[in-house]
Each structure stands twice: as structure tokens, then as C-alpha cells.
Scaffold this motif. Structure first.
Motif, mmCIF file in Angstrom:
data_model
loop_
_atom_site.group_PDB
_atom_site.id
_atom_site.type_symbol
_atom_site.label_atom_id
_atom_site.label_comp_id
_atom_site.label_asym_id
_atom_site.label_seq_id
_atom_site.Cartn_x
_atom_site.Cartn_y
_atom_site.Cartn_z
ATOM 1 N N ILE A 9 -25.807 -13.747 -0.091
ATOM 2 C CA ILE A 9 -27.222 -14.050 -0.288
ATOM 3 C C ILE A 9 -27.461 -15.564 -0.310
ATOM 4 N N ARG A 13 -29.690 -17.529 2.454
ATOM 5 C CA ARG A 13 -30.921 -18.212 2.024
ATOM 6 C C ARG A 13 -30.878 -19.684 2.425
ATOM 7 N N VAL A 35 -36.755 -9.661 4.401
ATOM 8 C CA VAL A 35 -36.332 -11.056 4.321
ATOM 9 C C VAL A 35 -37.342 -11.890 5.130
ATOM 10 N N THR A 93 -31.363 -6.016 1.792
ATOM 11 C CA THR A 93 -32.577 -6.476 1.106
ATOM 12 C C THR A 93 -32.548 -6.148 -0.378
ATOM 13 N N TRP A 96 -30.813 -9.091 -1.791
ATOM 14 C CA TRP A 96 -31.698 -10.243 -1.644
ATOM 15 C C TRP A 96 -32.727 -10.254 -2.782
ATOM 16 N N SER A 97 -33.364 -9.125 -2.983
ATOM 17 C CA SER A 97 -34.380 -8.997 -4.027
ATOM 18 C C SER A 97 -33.765 -9.109 -5.427
ATOM 19 N N HIS A 101 -34.893 -13.390 -4.958
ATOM 20 C CA HIS A 101 -35.569 -13.946 -3.792
ATOM 21 C C HIS A 101 -36.684 -13.007 -3.349
#
Length: 192
Positions: A9, A13, A35, A93, A96-97, A101
Motif C-alpha cells: 500500500i 500510494r 483507488v 482496495t 488500501w481503505s 487511504h
């Protein structure tokens, strides 16, 4: 066959501005949050997008994303078979979350459903289990098989990192956003 490269991640990013990100989830999943900057090319459309994906990969790193990493691995394997180098986002995702983010949720792509797919699956599974238990107590013990079937499905889902219930629920009218605009995604890949 080699294992596709992976991005954590933090690395994804930090390099997001220089990556071409392709989200291979369904249009409904994509609309529920993706994303930032990701293009939606559902897994079942990846073969159609091969020329554009090859073009994009030749101009920089191609990062393939899905919810948890299973479908992006499949897409990366398919692309590798066609000589296209890709990487996948570890944890997708969800990771990611979970990393704090933000996911991009464009208003024009929103589903009509107010709940995320994960929440819908939890609600449906719990409702079916409770229904099976109540019917098993009040009507006939054989109705307990409904609860057992849902439990078995959840175990299978966890082991295989797939979700048949989500696939079924995504076909309901309230979960169907506009179809993926594959032509727009392919045009964006050509411009990269």
C-alpha cells in the motif's frame, strides 16, 4: 509461470502518480469505491483490452487492483501469458481503505444501493441463518439445513477468497450501476 510483482500500500500510494492503475472488479464494486485514478476494466473484459494494456505497460508500470487481490492475480497471470508485465496491489482496495487511504467514489457512477456489497452480504447471510433457525424450530427441523448451507458457503468463501453471494447480489437491480464504460477506459489507456 512467474508470480506477478506486488506493490504494498505505501509503495503504491507513493508512486500512484506514475502508475497506470486498472481495477478489474465489477462496475458496481468499482463505483462503491476505487483507488484514485483507477480505470475500470472488469476481469471478463481484460482480453478485449489487451492491445491497450500492452501499450500502457510499455509506457510505465501497470498496477492491477481488485477487492482483495485474488482477481488481480488472475488478471496479472492472463496478462503475463500475453507478454504484458504487471503488478498487483497486496490486499486490494480493502487493504488500501484499511490503511486509511480514501477510495474515490464518483457521483456519476454510484450504485443505487445505499450499502456496500460487503454489508449486503453480511446482512443477507445473517438473515438466511436466522430464517433457517426460526423455521427449523417452528416449522420443521429440516429447515436448519438452510443455516448449515449458508455457513458452508461462508467457509468456502473464506477459503477460496471468492464470494458467490456477492456475485448473486450484484445482479440485483439496485446494485447495477451503469455498465463499465470500457471504451472510455480503453481510450484513456491509449493516451497514456
Amino acid at each position: 509461470m512467474t508470480t506477478p510483482a506486488t506493490y504494498g500500500i505505501a509503495e503504491a500510494r507513493a508512486r500512484l502518480h506514475e502508475l497506470t492503475v486498472v481495477d478489474v472488479r465489477t462496475p458496481g464494486e468499482y463505483a462503491s469505491g476505487h483507488v484514485p485514478g483507477a480505470l475500470n476494466i472488469p476481469l471478463d473484459q481484460v482480453r478485449r483490452a489487451l492491445p491497450e494494456l500492452r501499450h500502457a505497460a510499455g509506457r510505465g508500470d501497470l498496477l492491477v487492483v481488485c477487492a482483495s487481490g485474488a482477481r488481480s492475480q488472475s488478471a496479472c497471470t492472463l496478462l503475463a501469458e500475453h507478454g504484458i508485465a504487471t503488478a498487483t496491489l497486496v490486499g486490494g482496495t480493502h487493504a488500501w481503505s484499511a490503511g486509511g487511504h480514501a477510495l474515490h467514489r464518483p457521483a456519476a457512477c454510484d450504485t443505487r444501493a445505499g450499502w456496500s456489497m460487503e454489508r449486503q452480504v453480511r446482512f443477507t447471510a445473517a438473515t438466511l441463518v436466522l430464517l433457517g433457525l426460526l423455521l427449523g424450530v417452528l416449522v420443521h427441523p429440516a429447515c436448519l439445513l438452510l443455516s448449515a448451507g449458508v455457513a458452508a458457503g461462508l467457509v468456502f468463501s473464506a477459503v477460496t477468497d471468492t464470494c458467490g453471494m456477492a456475485a448473486l447480489l450484484s445482479r440485483l437491480p439496485h446494485n447495477r450501476p451503469r455498465p463499465a464504460d470500457l471504451d472510455a477506459a480503453l481510450a484513456a489507456l491509449r493516451r497514456r
